[in-house]
Design an enzyme around this catalytic site. Structure first.
Site, PDB file in Angstrom:
ATOM      1  N   VAL A  46       0.857  -1.313  -0.208  1.00  0.00           N
ATOM      2  CA  VAL A  46       0.014   0.023  -0.023  1.00  0.00           C
ATOM      3  C   VAL A  46       0.820   1.202   0.019  1.00  0.00           C
ATOM      4  O   VAL A  46       2.010   1.489   0.811  1.00  0.00           O
ATOM      5  CB  VAL A  46      -0.901  -0.125   1.239  1.00  0.00           C
ATOM      6  CG1 VAL A  46      -1.777   1.281   1.248  1.00  0.00           C
ATOM      7  CG2 VAL A  46      -1.761  -1.302   1.361  1.00  0.00           C
ATOM      8  N   CYS A  47       0.505   2.157  -0.816  1.00  0.00           N
ATOM      9  CA  CYS A  47       1.281   3.443  -0.809  1.00  0.00           C
ATOM     10  C   CYS A  47       0.197   4.381  -0.964  1.00  0.00           C
ATOM     11  O   CYS A  47      -1.334   4.110  -0.633  1.00  0.00           O
ATOM     12  CB  CYS A  47       2.069   3.688  -2.072  1.00  0.00           C
ATOM     13  SG  CYS A  47       1.231   3.794  -3.648  1.00  0.00           S
ATOM     14  N   LYS A  48       0.161   5.784  -1.187  1.00  0.00           N
ATOM     15  CA  LYS A  48      -0.925   6.821  -1.179  1.00  0.00           C
ATOM     16  C   LYS A  48      -1.720   6.560  -2.424  1.00  0.00           C
ATOM     17  O   LYS A  48      -2.806   6.432  -2.139  1.00  0.00           O
ATOM     18  CB  LYS A  48      -0.018   8.163  -1.249  1.00  0.00           C
ATOM     19  CG  LYS A  48      -0.953   9.332  -1.133  1.00  0.00           C
ATOM     20  CD  LYS A  48      -0.395  10.471  -0.993  1.00  0.00           C
ATOM     21  CE  LYS A  48      -1.442  11.589  -0.695  1.00  0.00           C
ATOM     22  NZ  LYS A  48      -0.703  12.866  -0.201  1.00  0.00           N
ATOM     23  N   MET A  85      -3.941   4.135  -0.503  1.00  0.00           N
ATOM     24  CA  MET A  85      -4.960   4.619   0.379  1.00  0.00           C
ATOM     25  C   MET A  85      -6.087   5.712  -0.054  1.00  0.00           C
ATOM     26  O   MET A  85      -7.109   5.644   0.556  1.00  0.00           O
ATOM     27  CB  MET A  85      -4.033   5.109   1.424  1.00  0.00           C
ATOM     28  CG  MET A  85      -3.341   4.222   2.347  1.00  0.00           C
ATOM     29  SD  MET A  85      -4.200   2.885   3.207  1.00  0.00           S
ATOM     30  CE  MET A  85      -5.045   3.904   4.297  1.00  0.00           C
TER      31      MET A  85
END
Length: 130
Positions: free
Chosen positions: A88-90, A117
């Site tokens: 998961v990243c932005k 996210m």
């Protein structure tokens, strides 16, 4: 049809974009697919965002290894190698690079969270804040 070279170049670029999108989407899971995997205890979440973003809100039970430290801390994932690692990243872009690193290191079941996210929050899914 006055410019066949330009039309040809446009068609080639269009095909390349479609192929690239197909490849990147094949490696990812949606938020709903991620929830299903997590609920069945078939996956873990690896959050690669920086400390500030992680503290502002992250998925319950996430492991936090910032992208800048991933190479040094990749062995921390050994105990989870039988599970799918959902990175998961932005927004989902940086996660693709992390998935490539994980795959190269032998974690074949690493995938990114499509939309990162931002998508998780758009779907109003739960977050833990520290």
């Amino acid at each position: 049809m006055n410019h066949p070279l330009l039309v040809g170049a446009f068609v080639i670029l269009l095909v390349l974009v479609i192929i690239n999108e197909a490849k990147s989407s094949a490696q990812g899971v949606t938020a709903r697919e991620a929830i299903r995997l997590l609920n069945k205890d078939e996956a873990i979440v690896l959050d690669i965002r920086d400390r500030k973003d992680f503290a502002a809100g992250h998925i319950t039970g996430s492991l936090h290894i910032p992208m800048t430290n991933l190479d040094k801390r990749i062995d921390e994932l050994k105990k989870h190698e039988s599970k799918t690692i959902i990175v998961v990243c932005k927004m989902g872009n940086t996660a693709a690079a992390a998935v490539a690193k994980l795959n190269k290191a032998g974690y074949a079941q690493a995938v990114k969270l499509k939309g990162g996210m931002m998508q998780w929050q758009t779907e109003a899914l739960p977050l833990v804040k520290k």
